[in-house]
Design a protein around this motif. Structure first.
Motif, mmCIF file in Angstrom:
data_model
loop_
_atom_site.group_PDB
_atom_site.id
_atom_site.type_symbol
_atom_site.label_atom_id
_atom_site.label_comp_id
_atom_site.label_asym_id
_atom_site.label_seq_id
_atom_site.Cartn_x
_atom_site.Cartn_y
_atom_site.Cartn_z
ATOM 1 N N VAL A 71 0.850 -1.194 0.000
ATOM 2 C CA VAL A 71 0.000 0.000 0.000
ATOM 3 C C VAL A 71 0.879 1.236 0.000
ATOM 4 O O VAL A 71 1.919 1.264 0.682
ATOM 5 C CB VAL A 71 -0.930 0.044 1.244
ATOM 6 N N ARG A 97 -2.497 -0.457 -4.852
ATOM 7 C CA ARG A 97 -3.248 0.217 -3.791
ATOM 8 C C ARG A 97 -2.623 1.557 -3.433
ATOM 9 O O ARG A 97 -1.465 1.635 -3.021
ATOM 10 C CB ARG A 97 -3.304 -0.691 -2.563
ATOM 11 N N ASP A 143 -6.032 0.915 -7.643
ATOM 12 C CA ASP A 143 -7.074 0.714 -6.633
ATOM 13 C C ASP A 143 -6.937 1.833 -5.601
ATOM 14 O O ASP A 143 -6.437 1.650 -4.494
ATOM 15 C CB ASP A 143 -6.921 -0.656 -5.959
ATOM 16 N N THR A 145 -7.934 5.167 -3.131
ATOM 17 C CA THR A 145 -8.899 5.828 -2.253
ATOM 18 C C THR A 145 -8.438 7.267 -2.126
ATOM 19 O O THR A 145 -7.312 7.521 -1.673
ATOM 20 C CB THR A 145 -8.946 5.192 -0.852
ATOM 21 N N GLU A 192 -11.040 -3.856 2.184
ATOM 22 C CA GLU A 192 -10.553 -3.061 1.057
ATOM 23 C C GLU A 192 -11.655 -2.727 0.063
ATOM 24 O O GLU A 192 -11.701 -1.631 -0.504
ATOM 25 C CB GLU A 192 -9.418 -3.818 0.350
ATOM 26 N N TYR A 195 -13.512 0.628 0.018
ATOM 27 C CA TYR A 195 -12.813 1.878 -0.239
ATOM 28 C C TYR A 195 -12.174 1.981 -1.623
ATOM 29 O O TYR A 195 -11.784 3.077 -2.037
ATOM 30 C CB TYR A 195 -11.711 2.076 0.816
ATOM 31 N N VAL A 196 -12.055 0.864 -2.332
ATOM 32 C CA VAL A 196 -11.309 0.851 -3.589
ATOM 33 C C VAL A 196 -12.024 1.631 -4.681
ATOM 34 O O VAL A 196 -13.233 1.507 -4.869
ATOM 35 C CB VAL A 196 -11.042 -0.602 -4.035
#
Length: 215
Positions: A71, A97, A143, A145, A192, A195-196
């Motif tokens: 991440v 991410r 991916d 947020t 996850e 929020y993706v």
């Protein structure tokens, strides 16, 4: 919780708070990346931390820092060129991410009075940079947020926040940096799929003012 997290802009206030709490509350490895972070961050020696001095525009250095990362948290999105460099590095490295901190208003979701006050209080070039950066992330294959932050203050005792999804008016005028740090941790610990490829206004509930109360 991810096993290895890259924090970009690691010398920023929220990034430092996030680093401290991740070290205290998780077993994640951290890569802390930013301008002169080895000098700017006063951290005790820790086998879980790797410090990388670099700019967002140094693509080869960014790609190397992404090795094994699950991440990425991007603490600043005021420069579209830097954001584009980060996105390209993630895509090239195969890291999907991304959590990115931008400003409230990039989706024209803020009520007129607060939006006008913000426009009059910040440089137009800064606001445009945030708008353009948010679009770069939304148009990517990551991916992501996006966290649209309202006006910030510090209060160690205040971790109250709410997440307001896209398409809904975001009227919160303020939020503590400590609450933002809590929100990031909750997202990292959460499901996850919730929020993706989503964007959220991040503010303190019931602060629907025309400007932050501390101004």
């Amino acid at each position: 919780m991810a096993k290895k997290i890259l924090i970009l802009g690691a010398a920023g206030e929220i990034a430092r708070m996030l680093t401290d709490r991740l070290l205290a509350e998780s077993d994640a490895e951290l890569v802390l990346y930013g301008r002169n972070v080895s000098q700017r961050l006063a951290l005790e020696e820790n086998s879980r931390i790797k410090l990388v001095d670099g700019t967002f525009g140094e693509s080869e250095k960014l790609e190397a820092a992404l090795a094994g990362v699950d991440v990425v948290y991007l603490n600043s999105m005021s420069s579209p060129a830097d954001t584009a460099s980060v996105v390209q590095a993630l895509e090239k490295a195969g890291v999907k991410r991304l959590l990115g901190a931008t400003i409230a208003g990039v989706e024209d979701e803020v009520p007129y009075e607060l939006a006008t006050w913000t426009k009059n209080s910040l440089p137009a070039s800064y606001i445009k940079g945030e708008y353009d950066s948010a679009k770069i992330v939304r148009d990517s294959n990551l991916d992501y947020t996006l966290l649209r932050l309202t006006w910030l203050f510090n209060d160690e005792s205040d971790r109250e926040y709410e997440l307001v999804p896209s398409g809904v008016e975001f009227a919160d005028a303020e939020v503590s940096r400590q609450a933002i740090t809590q929100a990031i941790l909750d997202i990292l610990n959460g499901e996850e799929s919730e929020y993706v490829r989503k964007s959220f206004g991040l503010g303190k509930p019931n602060t629907h003012y025309g400007k932050p109360s501390f101004y």
